[in-house]
Design a protein around this motif. Structure first.
Motif, PDB file in Angstrom:
ATOM      1  N   ALA A 190       0.392  -1.233   0.137  1.00 46.50           N
ATOM      2  CA  ALA A 190      -0.042   0.128   0.491  1.00 46.50           C
ATOM      3  C   ALA A 190       0.201   1.200  -0.219  1.00 46.50           C
ATOM      4  N   ASN A 191       1.742   1.234   0.709  1.00 46.76           N
ATOM      5  CA  ASN A 191       3.178   1.889   0.863  1.00 46.76           C
ATOM      6  C   ASN A 191       3.798   3.115  -0.346  1.00 46.76           C
ATOM      7  N   ALA A 192       4.393   1.422  -0.976  1.00 42.98           N
ATOM      8  CA  ALA A 192       4.366   1.222  -2.177  1.00 42.98           C
ATOM      9  C   ALA A 192       4.299   2.225  -4.137  1.00 42.98           C
ATOM     10  N   SER A 193       2.904   1.691  -3.389  1.00 44.61           N
ATOM     11  CA  SER A 193       1.552   2.298  -4.145  1.00 44.61           C
ATOM     12  C   SER A 193       1.247   4.024  -4.534  1.00 44.61           C
ATOM     13  N   ALA A 400      -6.953  15.983   2.700  1.00 47.87           N
ATOM     14  CA  ALA A 400      -6.312  15.929   1.418  1.00 47.87           C
ATOM     15  C   ALA A 400      -7.113  17.754   1.679  1.00 47.87           C
ATOM     16  N   PRO A 401      -8.241  18.585   1.852  1.00 52.04           N
ATOM     17  CA  PRO A 401      -8.010  20.004   1.855  1.00 52.04           C
ATOM     18  C   PRO A 401      -7.461  20.672   3.235  1.00 52.04           C
ATOM     19  N   TRP A 458      -4.869   7.603   4.300  1.00 50.59           N
ATOM     20  CA  TRP A 458      -3.810   7.660   4.720  1.00 50.59           C
ATOM     21  C   TRP A 458      -2.923   7.935   2.392  1.00 50.59           C
ATOM     22  N   TYR A 459      -4.019   7.457   1.764  1.00 51.35           N
ATOM     23  CA  TYR A 459      -4.011   7.841   0.071  1.00 51.35           C
ATOM     24  C   TYR A 459      -2.677   9.464  -0.164  1.00 51.35           C
ATOM     25  N   ALA A 460      -3.564   9.947   0.716  1.00 55.72           N
ATOM     26  CA  ALA A 460      -4.087  11.603   0.322  1.00 55.72           C
ATOM     27  C   ALA A 460      -2.555  11.767   0.140  1.00 55.72           C
ATOM     28  N   SER A 472      -7.321  17.965  -4.451  1.00 54.73           N
ATOM     29  CA  SER A 472      -7.318  17.125  -2.792  1.00 54.73           C
ATOM     30  C   SER A 472      -8.973  16.388  -4.199  1.00 54.73           C
ATOM     31  N   GLU A 473      -9.781  17.152  -5.251  1.00 53.31           N
ATOM     32  CA  GLU A 473     -10.777  16.482  -5.620  1.00 53.31           C
ATOM     33  C   GLU A 473      -9.910  15.544  -6.602  1.00 53.31           C
ATOM     34  N   ALA A 474      -9.126  15.790  -7.295  1.00 50.13           N
ATOM     35  CA  ALA A 474      -8.343  14.639  -8.369  1.00 50.13           C
ATOM     36  C   ALA A 474      -8.055  13.557  -7.685  1.00 50.13           C
ATOM     37  N   ILE A 475      -7.141  13.665  -5.697  1.00 49.94           N
ATOM     38  CA  ILE A 475      -7.148  12.337  -5.386  1.00 49.94           C
ATOM     39  C   ILE A 475      -8.223  11.701  -4.677  1.00 49.94           C
TER      40      ILE A 475
END
Ligand code: BDP
Length: 699
Positions: A190-193, A400-401, A458-460, A472-475
């Motif tokens: 997950a982190n590498a991705s 993200a925002p 985590w992803y953002a 933020s929208e794209a993510i």
């Protein structure tokens, strides 16, 4: 569908037209080279493509059979391909994904300088398919803007997690080093991705035991396992370790014996972990030991460790989150006051790690005045992914925002355009040592983060650490498509909901610049009434200063003058009541209850309306979630639905508590049209939460 697979799901594409198109374009892949990192890439592509396309996409031996070519520059496989990108512009970890012609045949090329670059490129390629991108004309060339992109785990050795709301620590110290939980691999994938390349395994409130031989063997096992994923391991260093585990009488950083102890300890660590990343240090803050105990300063402490790490290319991340009892001044000023004079005094492998705001991860804070204030020192960002002050794991708040608001803030320290992002990525002052850390929200809950939508944070964090220019929208769009649904209408609605969620939490918790009014010690729920604690700055009344005439913390020249730490014109903008953005009003000003707001309402009325709007907006989020039901699996749908129910209840709890409490000072009516809270203030004040996670003796 318990959420374990995060955004790496790879289920069969349901849209038949898309599926057919991908099947035509992606028929087989070739990887040039042999390494444990490439083996991971190959396995991921095999699983991913086979899952998404529903039939095996083989790893082929000859480039003639390949439609996807994965190779390092200048591989012979690439020699007949005219790559559009200037490979010199791609950094060590960067990569290219592009369509190209090879012997009159269309192919897709994933190329990089390193195997880790190829692994990142492979994950990105899978993401393109997962999120329904057209593969016919791709031309991606990307490199990370920040060098050290780390998760900070606040994990204790007994597996409790400080401010962790997703179960216990994923590090099973008891079974390490012999047993490698498969979960570690999924964590690393997950982190590498998303390009995260380092993990700090232990809590900033550090335990010296982690530096003992028995633990170092365990750390080494994790480091060995993470290495092929491009992830380095870091630890927190307890400053008093030489006394606690080294039998020395002192931990004075200028004492030769102490210096030798650390040098030997660090040499020992590198025997176990040859590519050990370095230390994060919390010193002289909230009771943690540090150089000031010996009348030395932060630079003395950081440089001692940096000197010993230097030989091994390790770094020190010295935290600027400092405040203590002895300093009677406004707490938000202390970090700047302590660190500003030290600029230029740190060794070149030291970063100063600064939280996004000057107080402590509140739902909204202005950017920290240290950003841009230490031109000679690499400054790294610390964000909090775990939602200590934003509803723990049951509130849906997309961060993200919040991250972007800080990164995009203009410090003006070198004139207009001196954004926090440019401080962090090194471009403002030409620093090549750069870093960003996120306090992890990960635990051993099956779905990793407690709330399915916590995964998005985590992803953002990872995506923004790689490229802070992403929106933020794209993510959100990417994450929703990979994690929940590719249905366009649902993606649109959920993106809107996620983007709005941060402002909503601010509205029902700490509107108009209010801050630090949460429950005592565990930080769960509202506690604007908190007072009479060992330190004034651990109370709420200290921060909101509500009284009969008004509310807010005066940080202008007539108050604590914390504003003097900002460059012009930022300082002026906040200082003048007319110019100060209303979302920071009570952060910087003490304002009368009758103060006229831009809406035309009085401050009191506006405060009430904002609290009600916030709580009502959670209802709106619940409705949005209902509308996407047909496109979400039942299990995750009902998980989120239940949590939104909790969030709504708690948003009303925040609203009622705060409005009633502040009313006891303003003595004004709750504006017409807003339903009065059912219960009286003392009911909310009397609630107790022995079950709340994260109970601490203080703060
Ligand atoms: C505060 C947390 C505390 C942490 C501290 C820190 O309440 O548990 O130890 O931050 O960052 O927000 O060191």
């Amino acid at each position: 569908e318990d959420g374990y697979r995060l955004w790496l799901r790879y289920d069969l594409i349901k849209d038949q037209a898309k599926l057919n198109a991908y099947k035509k374009t992606v028929t087989g892949f070739i990887i040039d080279g042999n390494s444990s990192t490439l083996a991971i890439a190959s396995k991921e592509l095999d699983n991913g493509l086979t899952g998404l396309l529903g039939s095996r996409v083989p790893l082929v031996k000859s480039v003639r059979d390949a439609s996807v070519i994965i190779a390092r520059f200048p591989s012979p496989l690439l020699k007949d391909i005219n790559l559009k990108t200037d490979t010199k512009a791609i950094s060590e970890e960067g990569y290219v994904i592009t369509t190209a012609l090879l012997n009159k045949k269309n192919v897709i090329v994933i190329a990089a300088h390193t195997d880790v670059g190829l692994l990142y490129g492979s994950f990105h390629f899978l993401r393109l398919i997962q999120s329904f991108h057209d593969l016919n004309n791709i031309d991606i060339a990307t490199s990370p803007k920040i060098k050290h992109r780390l998760l900070n785990h606040w994990d204790n050795l007994d597996r409790t997690v400080e401010r962790g709301y997703a179960g216990f620590s994923i590090w099973d110290w008891h079974k390490l080093p012999d047993y490698i939980d498969p979960r570690y691999h999924d964590y690393a994938r997950a982190n590498a991705s998303i390009g995260i390349n380092g993990t700090v395994l232990t809590n900033v409130n550090a335990n010296a035991q982690i530096l003992t031989e028995a633990y170092l063997r365990k750390v080494a096992a994790l480091a060995d396992m993470f290495r092929p994923y491009g992830i380095k391991v870091y630890l927190t260093a307890r400053f008093s370790a030489p006394v606690e585990i080294g039998n020395l009488k002192t931990a004075d950083p200028l004492d030769p014996q102490v210096r030798t102890w650390w040098k030997n300890k660090i040499d020992e660590i590198y025997k176990y972990v040859p590519d050990f990343g370095g230390f994060v240090v919390k010193a002289n803050s909230e009771g943690q030991p540090g150089p000031q105990n010996y009348k030395r300063n932060h630079a003395d402490g950081a440089n001692m460790l940096a000197e010993a790490l230097e030989a091994h290319k390790g770094i020190v991340m010295w935290r600027a989150f400092v405040y203590d009892n002895e300093v009677p001044e406004d707490r938000v000023k202390q970090a700047y006051n302590e660190f500003k004079p030290l600029d230029g005094g740190f060794k070149s492998n030291v970063l100063v790690q600064v939280k996004n705001g000057p107080l402590d991860f509140q739902p909204r804070e202005p950017f920290h005045p240290l950003f841009g204030a230490l031109p000679k020192t690499p400054i790294m960002m610390e964000f909090q992914i775990t939602q200590e002050y934003l509803g723990f794991a049951t509130h849906l708040v997309y961060l993200a925002p919040l991250f972007k608001e800080c990164l995009d803030s203009d410090t003006y320290t070198k004139g207009q355009g001196s954004t926090v992002a440019k401080v962090i990525d090194g471009s403002l002052e030409n620093h090549s040592l750069t870093g960003i850390a996120g306090v992890a929200n990960i635990g051993n809950d099956r779905n990793w983060t407690g709330h399915i939508f916590g995964q998005a944070n985590w992803y953002a964090f990872g995506r923004l650490a790689w490229d802070h220019n992403l929106t933020s929208e794209a993510i959100a769009d990417e994450w929703i498509r990979m994690t929940l649904t590719n249905d366009d209408q649902s993606v649109k609605k959920l993106t809107q909901m996620m983007i709005a969620s941060r402002e909503i939490v601010v509205q029902y918790m700490t509107p108009l610049g209010l801050h630090h009014i949460m429950g005592w010690s565990h930080h769960y729920g509202p506690g604007p009434w908190i007072k009479d604690k060992p330190r004034a700055d651990w109370t709420s009344v200290y921060y909101h200063q509500a009284e009969a005439n008004g509310i807010g913390f005066n940080r202008t020249t007539t108050g604590s003058n914390a504003l003097e730490q900002y460059a012009q014109p930022v300082r002026n903008r906040f200082e003048t009541l007319e110019q100060c953005p209303e979302n920071f009003l009570l952060w910087f000003h003490h304002v009368s209850w009758d103060h006229k707001m831009k809406s035309g309402r009085s401050l009191w009325d506006e405060l009430c309306h904002t609290y009600y709007k916030g709580a009502d907006s959670v209802k709106w989020m619940q409705n949005v979630w209902e509308t996407v039901r047909p496109n979400i699996d039942e299990e995750r749908f009902s998980h989120v639905k239940t949590f939104l129910g909790i969030q709504h209840k708690e948003a009303e709890w925040w609203r009622n508590s705060c409005v009633l409490y502040f009313q006891s000072f303003s003595k004004k009516e709750i504006p017409k049209g807003l339903a009065k809270p059912e219960k009286p203030l003392h009911y909310y004040e009397s609630l107790e939460f022995p079950f709340a996670p994260g109970i601490r003796p203080h703060w």
